[in-house]
Write a protein that holds these residues in place. Structure first.
Motif, PDB file in Angstrom:
ATOM      1  N   ALA A 198       0.830  -1.207   0.000  1.00 53.36           N
ATOM      2  CA  ALA A 198       0.000   0.000   0.000  1.00 53.36           C
ATOM      3  C   ALA A 198       0.865   1.257   0.000  1.00 53.36           C
ATOM      4  N   GLU A 199       1.932   1.259   0.796  1.00 52.76           N
ATOM      5  CA  GLU A 199       2.820   2.421   0.834  1.00 52.76           C
ATOM      6  C   GLU A 199       3.492   2.628  -0.517  1.00 52.76           C
ATOM      7  N   GLY A 200       3.893   1.530  -1.157  1.00 50.81           N
ATOM      8  CA  GLY A 200       4.525   1.638  -2.461  1.00 50.81           C
ATOM      9  C   GLY A 200       3.628   2.271  -3.506  1.00 50.81           C
ATOM     10  N   LYS A 235       7.350   2.612  11.297  1.00 51.32           N
ATOM     11  CA  LYS A 235       6.777   2.835   9.970  1.00 51.32           C
ATOM     12  C   LYS A 235       5.622   3.832  10.025  1.00 51.32           C
ATOM     13  N   LEU A 236       4.856   3.799  11.106  1.00 58.16           N
ATOM     14  CA  LEU A 236       3.732   4.723  11.239  1.00 58.16           C
ATOM     15  C   LEU A 236       4.214   6.166  11.366  1.00 58.16           C
ATOM     16  N   VAL A 237       5.351   6.367  12.023  1.00 62.24           N
ATOM     17  CA  VAL A 237       5.903   7.726  12.110  1.00 62.24           C
ATOM     18  C   VAL A 237       6.146   8.270  10.705  1.00 62.24           C
ATOM     19  N   GLY A 238       6.805   7.476   9.872  1.00 60.60           N
ATOM     20  CA  GLY A 238       7.100   7.929   8.514  1.00 60.60           C
ATOM     21  C   GLY A 238       5.856   8.161   7.686  1.00 60.60           C
ATOM     22  N   LEU A 239       4.870   7.272   7.802  1.00 59.37           N
ATOM     23  CA  LEU A 239       3.641   7.408   7.006  1.00 59.37           C
ATOM     24  C   LEU A 239       2.852   8.650   7.410  1.00 59.37           C
TER      25      LEU A 239
END
Length: 371
Positions: free
Chosen positions: A214-216, A251-255
């Motif tokens: 999903a992030e990609g 990962k949530l921090v970055g998103l």
């Protein structure tokens, strides 16, 4: 000694050969009876696995001496080859080719003895898929694995092999086999959600991979939903911290930062800070970073640069008051470094159960591609 099927081992370690194992190996090599040589070599291998030391060396000796005893076409030789392949550590084309050759040898033996569609061939096929350099061949090996799984009348095993295939293709061949990986993952995930509890390891693995896909595709909300589910599972079911939970928070921090939702990111910065102690003696690792832009006016001179900066990480994990301690290349690099650093996020320092401000340093390097 009665011939037995030798066990396969996964996740083996590697370290220097100890004096005890060395003396055992020397004694084994001096024995005239091939069976005795193998017995001693295999016992050394089992001991190495248990101790987590010398596994690669002992696995190789067990494989070579076992092959002399069992011959080139015996299941035990195949299993010893797989053990040795799994024990080999390191990277590089030569090591990958060595692993592939061992898995290929094992697969040839097991397919001849049990049939190409036999469950016995699955481990060797997965190994071949993992160490081939061809995306086409990897996909074919994995398709064989899933086909074999379907003959076992075990839907979960099929889903597990699809997740294995999706993970491998996404990791090594995503540019060429993206669609296959995505389809396998979605099929496995559908089965897991319908049949397994939310705290099962398989669902957590599938959630991580679904979040990555999903992030990609820049579907950040979908990725966030999956990762928050992982965090919730750990918060609800475990009373201790786990590396998977830490990864999900990170990962949530970055998103959230990519969406401009810094306050949402702060919750996860604080969660990580409570899990990982602040280490005064070393450079802190950012949870989210923006790479500095190479100054345009420096490009025509092909100039490298570096900037060492000191800064404050406040109680919410934001960077405050960056100061240049030293630099090479001029003020343009300093300006770019400061602009990037001000967007970074960290896990703050905790004292007496509360987040506090703390000082850290970082060096940012600028290198121009001269090719």
């Amino acid at each position: 000694m009665k011939r037995q099927q030798l066990a396969l081992f996964i996740g083996l370690g590697l370290s220097a050969l100890s004096a005890t194992t060395l003396s055992t190996t020397v004694l084994a090599s001096q024995a005239s009876d091939p069976q005795t040589v193998f017995n001693q070599a295999y016992q050394s291998y089992l001991a190495a696995v248990k101790a987590g030391e010398n596994v690669q060396q002992t696995a190789k000796l067990a494989y070579t001496s076992g092959k002399a005893v069992y011959g080139k076409s015996d299941d035990n030789t195949a299993n010893l080859a797989i053990n040795y392949a799994k024990a080999i550590k390191g990277y590089g084309d030569e090591l990958y080719e060595q692993r592939f050759a061992l898995y290929d040898e094992a697969h040839t033996i097991l397919a001849a003895n049990h049939g190409k569609q036999s469950i016995e061939t699955v481990d060797a096929l997965l190994g071949k898929a993992n160490y081939t350099t061809s995306a086409y061949k990897a996909a074919n090996f994995l398709e064989e694995v899933i086909g074999i799984a379907k003959t076992q009348n075990n839907p979960k095993f099929v889903a597990d092999m699809k997740l294995e295939a999706a993970t491998l293709l996404a990791k090594k061949f995503s540019s060429k086999k993206y669609r296959e990986a995505k389809n396998y993952l979605e099929e496995a995930d559908e089965y897991y959600q319908e049949n397994l509890p939310e705290n099962s390891l398989e669902r957590i693995k599938a959630d991580f991979l679904m979040a990555s896909f999903a992030e990609g595709r820049k579907r950040y909300n979908q990725a966030i939903e999956r990762l928050n589910r992982i965090v919730t599972v750990f918060d609800s079911n475990l009373n201790f911290d786990h590396s998977a939970e830490l990864t999900a928070h990170s990962k949530l921090v970055g998103l959230y930062e990519k969406q401009g939702k810094s306050e949402e990111a702060t919750k996860h910065c604080l969660a990580i800070a409570q899990m990982v102690p602040w280490k005064e003696s070393q450079e802190q690792t950012p949870l989210y970073r923006v790479n500095p832009k190479y100054p345009v006016n420096k490009a025509r001179f092909s100039t490298d640069g570096s900037v060492v900066m000191e800064f404050e990480v406040d109680a919410a994990g934001f960077v405050k008051n960056p100061k240049v301690l030293s630099s090479e290349g001029g003020s343009a690099f300093e300006k770019s470094a400061k602009a990037a650093l001000e967007q970074w996020r960290y896990a703050p320092k905790f004292e007496n159960g509360k987040p506090v401000s703390a000082i850290s340093q970082v060096q940012l390097d600028f290198k121009i591609n001269r090719h």
